[in-house]
Write an enzyme that holds these catalytic residues in place. Structure first.
Site, PDB file in Angstrom:
ATOM      1  N   ASP A 113       0.845  -1.194   0.000  1.00 29.82           N
ATOM      2  CA  ASP A 113       0.000   0.000   0.000  1.00 29.82           C
ATOM      3  C   ASP A 113       0.881   1.245   0.000  1.00 29.82           C
ATOM      4  OD1 ASP A 113      -1.689   2.125   0.389  1.00 29.82           O
ATOM      5  OD2 ASP A 113      -2.921   1.111   1.891  1.00 29.82           O
ATOM      6  N   HIS A 153       0.688   8.095   3.688  1.00 28.47           N
ATOM      7  CA  HIS A 153       1.388   7.432   4.790  1.00 28.47           C
ATOM      8  C   HIS A 153       2.903   7.621   4.751  1.00 28.47           C
ATOM      9  CE1 HIS A 153      -2.530   5.698   5.272  1.00 28.47           C
ATOM     10  NE2 HIS A 153      -2.482   5.198   4.049  1.00 28.47           N
ATOM     11  N   ILE A 201       0.150   9.806   8.167  1.00 28.76           N
ATOM     12  CA  ILE A 201      -0.552   9.010   9.180  1.00 28.76           C
ATOM     13  C   ILE A 201      -0.349   7.515   8.896  1.00 28.76           C
ATOM     14  CG2 ILE A 201      -2.266  10.819   9.595  1.00 28.76           C
ATOM     15  CD1 ILE A 201      -4.283   9.156   7.959  1.00 28.76           C
ATOM     16  N   GLY A 217      -4.671   2.590   7.993  1.00 28.41           N
ATOM     17  CA  GLY A 217      -5.729   1.999   8.819  1.00 28.41           C
ATOM     18  C   GLY A 217      -5.503   0.496   8.976  1.00 28.41           C
TER      19      GLY A 217
HETATM   20  C1  LIG Z   1      -6.752   5.122   1.447  1.00 28.03           C
HETATM   21  C2  LIG Z   1      -6.570   5.503   2.882  1.00 28.03           C
HETATM   22  C3  LIG Z   1      -6.160   4.613   3.726  1.00 28.03           C
HETATM   23  C4  LIG Z   1      -5.992   4.831   5.171  1.00 28.03           C
HETATM   24  O1  LIG Z   1      -5.511   3.942   5.788  1.00 28.03           O
HETATM   25  S1  LIG Z   1      -6.455   6.293   5.970  1.00 28.03           S
HETATM   26  C5  LIG Z   1      -6.063   5.956   7.686  1.00 28.03           C
HETATM   27  C6  LIG Z   1      -7.137   5.176   8.395  1.00 28.03           C
HETATM   28  N1  LIG Z   1      -8.383   5.892   8.490  1.00 28.03           N
HETATM   29  C7  LIG Z   1      -8.544   6.960   9.298  1.00 28.03           C
HETATM   30  O2  LIG Z   1      -7.634   7.402   9.963  1.00 28.03           O
HETATM   31  C8  LIG Z   1      -9.921   7.573   9.362  1.00 28.03           C
HETATM   32  C9  LIG Z   1     -10.298   7.895  10.772  1.00 28.03           C
HETATM   33  N2  LIG Z   1     -11.677   8.432  10.837  1.00 28.03           N
HETATM   34  C10 LIG Z   1     -11.932   9.751  10.703  1.00 28.03           C
HETATM   35  O3  LIG Z   1     -11.033  10.561  10.559  1.00 28.03           O
HETATM   36  C11 LIG Z   1     -13.372  10.174  10.770  1.00 28.03           C
HETATM   37  O4  LIG Z   1     -14.139   9.183  11.380  1.00 28.03           O
HETATM   38  C12 LIG Z   1     -13.997  10.450   9.352  1.00 28.03           C
HETATM   39  C13 LIG Z   1     -13.202  11.538   8.619  1.00 28.03           C
HETATM   40  C14 LIG Z   1     -14.015   9.144   8.518  1.00 28.03           C
HETATM   41  C15 LIG Z   1     -15.443  10.937   9.539  1.00 28.03           C
HETATM   42  O5  LIG Z   1     -15.438  11.990  10.434  1.00 28.03           O
HETATM   43  P1  LIG Z   1     -16.540  13.167  10.321  1.00 28.03           P
HETATM   44  O6  LIG Z   1     -16.546  13.776   8.970  1.00 28.03           O
HETATM   45  O7  LIG Z   1     -16.275  14.076  11.493  1.00 28.03           O
HETATM   46  O8  LIG Z   1     -17.871  12.407  10.452  1.00 28.03           O
HETATM   47  P2  LIG Z   1     -18.913  12.423  11.663  1.00 28.03           P
HETATM   48  O9  LIG Z   1     -19.505  13.802  11.746  1.00 28.03           O
HETATM   49  O10 LIG Z   1     -18.290  11.826  12.876  1.00 28.03           O
HETATM   50  O11 LIG Z   1     -20.047  11.409  11.131  1.00 28.03           O
HETATM   51  C16 LIG Z   1     -20.785  11.707   9.977  1.00 28.03           C
HETATM   52  C17 LIG Z   1     -21.479  10.427   9.531  1.00 28.03           C
HETATM   53  O12 LIG Z   1     -20.482   9.506   9.054  1.00 28.03           O
HETATM   54  C18 LIG Z   1     -20.515   8.334   9.837  1.00 28.03           C
HETATM   55  N3  LIG Z   1     -19.116   7.924  10.035  1.00 28.03           N
HETATM   56  C19 LIG Z   1     -18.139   8.626  10.660  1.00 28.03           C
HETATM   57  N4  LIG Z   1     -16.996   7.964  10.618  1.00 28.03           N
HETATM   58  C20 LIG Z   1     -17.253   6.805   9.968  1.00 28.03           C
HETATM   59  C21 LIG Z   1     -16.454   5.698   9.636  1.00 28.03           C
HETATM   60  N5  LIG Z   1     -15.149   5.616   9.977  1.00 28.03           N
HETATM   61  N6  LIG Z   1     -17.037   4.671   8.976  1.00 28.03           N
HETATM   62  C22 LIG Z   1     -18.347   4.709   8.649  1.00 28.03           C
HETATM   63  N7  LIG Z   1     -19.157   5.758   8.938  1.00 28.03           N
HETATM   64  C23 LIG Z   1     -18.600   6.775   9.592  1.00 28.03           C
HETATM   65  C24 LIG Z   1     -21.198   8.707  11.146  1.00 28.03           C
HETATM   66  O13 LIG Z   1     -21.800   7.568  11.753  1.00 28.03           O
HETATM   67  C25 LIG Z   1     -22.216   9.699  10.654  1.00 28.03           C
HETATM   68  O14 LIG Z   1     -23.242   9.009   9.972  1.00 28.03           O
HETATM   69  P3  LIG Z   1     -24.752   8.946  10.538  1.00 28.03           P
HETATM   70  O15 LIG Z   1     -25.140  10.338  10.886  1.00 28.03           O
HETATM   71  O16 LIG Z   1     -25.554   8.337   9.448  1.00 28.03           O
HETATM   72  O17 LIG Z   1     -24.665   8.069  11.766  1.00 28.03           O
END
Ligand SMILES: C/C=C/C(=O)SCCNC(=O)CCNC(=O)[C@H](O)C(C)(C)COP(=O)(O)OP(=O)(O)OC[C@H]1O[C@@H](n2cnc3c(N)ncnc32)[C@H](O)[C@@H]1OP(=O)(O)O
Length: 274
Positions: A177, A182, A197, A200
């Site tokens: 990946d 990253h 970062i 995931g």
């Molecule tokens: C290719 C990339 C690879 C990687 O490896 S990237 C590294 C790994 N991933 C991460 O680090 C992501 C970590 N998560 C976050 O930073 C946040 O989390 C998000 C940016 C994904 C979302 O944050 P926000 O925009 O503040 O969303 P909200 O206001 O908390 O929620 C809005 C709606 O979105 C749903 N939701 C939030 N996070 C997730 C998720 N991770 N998976 C699925 N759904 C999500 C909630 O539930 C809600 O939806 P409902 O109002 O319908 O309940």
């Protein structure tokens, strides 16, 4: 530019993937295994960490639309493993996008994949994943299904803390990946991060090791399923604590950083008692 909704439900071309003993050892190092887990990091009696199943069942992603790739993050990951993975092997995977949901601040794109043994055609892994694309919400679509995960109302049965290295993402990316989010500080800054970062799936693999050793007696043959939601980014070098609740074969878990921020939420695993 809207995401391509015509992809939903359409199976992509089958993808074949083989792996060697070096690939599975490198993966184990990438998710933090070391000298105390030699059965995963050396050839002697080599076994495979169950979370490698997610990589085995990955196929090249399809073009979802025209957006800045820096704004896409891995949001959810689950898998079911039908038998222990061999240190070297191969699978044929078919996958499809299953939904594009409107989450307001972004779009959630869900996919699933099924991988079968290259030689026998027997099922090996089913995988479900979701990506969150910031800025692509607000198109008037459905918000998607809700999950009924509830945090158990008692102290965890196990708590396992593992460090990650400052170089962890550079090591993990060698498992295939190469997303610059990253490794490339400029790309990470475009996504709003102070520095690159952790993948995931690296956090997921570290968490899987905690479950394997705390609940499955270090036996990958007992590890049947795992799923969770990525709720906050992890920086390479941060420690991860996995809180685990065991109810028979059903396991709930959560992974958090030292400051208490939950980074994998809604964790579930199935681990046989054998
Ligand atoms: C290719 C990339 C690879 C990687 O490896 S990237 C590294 C790994 N991933 C991460 O680090 C992501 C970590 N998560 C976050 O930073 C946040 O989390 C998000 C940016 C994904 C979302 O944050 P926000 O925009 O503040 O969303 P909200 O206001 O908390 O929620 C809005 C709606 O979105 C749903 N939701 C939030 N996070 C997730 C998720 N991770 N998976 C699925 N759904 C999500 C909630 O539930 C809600 O939806 P409902 O109002 O319908 O309940």
């Amino acid at each position: 530019m809207p995401l391509d909704h015509s992809l939903i439900g359409v199976e992509g071309p089958a993808h074949e993937r083989t792996w060697t003993t070096r690939d599975t050892m490198l993966y184990a190092l990438g998710v933090g295994a070391g000298t105390s887990e030699l059965e995963f990091t050396t050839e002697k009696g080599q076994r495979v960490l169950p979370t490698f199943a997610v990589l085995a069942a990955q196929s090249p992603g399809r073009r979802l639309g025209d957006f800045d790739p820096a704004l896409l993050v891995h949001a959810e990951q689950g898998f079911e493993l039908y038998r222990e993975l061999p240190p070297a092997g191969g699978v044929r995977t078919t996958s499809k996008v299953t939904g594009i949901y409107d989450k307001g601040s972004g779009a959630l794109v869900t996919s699933e994949a099924r991988a079968v043994d290259l030689d026998t055609g027997e099922p090996v892994v089913s995988s479900r994943s979701a990506v969150f694309i910031r800025g692509e919400g607000g198109f008037g679509g459905d918000r998607g299904p809700r999950d009924a995960w509830v945090l158990p109302d008692r102290a965890p049965d196990h708590k396992v803390t593992y460090p990650t290295l400052p170089e962890q993402a550079l090591l993990y990316r060698l498992s295939g990946d190469g997303n610059p989010l990253h490794s490339d500080p400029e790309f990470a800054a475009r996504a709003g991060f102070d520095r690159p970062i952790l993948h995931g799936l690296c956090t997921y693999g570290v968490t899987g090791r905690a479950l394997l050793h705390a609940v499955a007696g270090s036996d990958p043959g007992r590890f049947q399923a795992m799923s969770g939601r990525f709720t906050s980014p992890v920086l390479p070098g941060e420690s991860l604590t996995v809180s685990i609740w065991v109810d028979g074969e059903n396991v709930h878990f959560r992974t958090a950083k030292d400051d208490g921020t939950v980074v994998i939420d809604r964790g579930r695993a199935t681990i046989s008692r054998r």
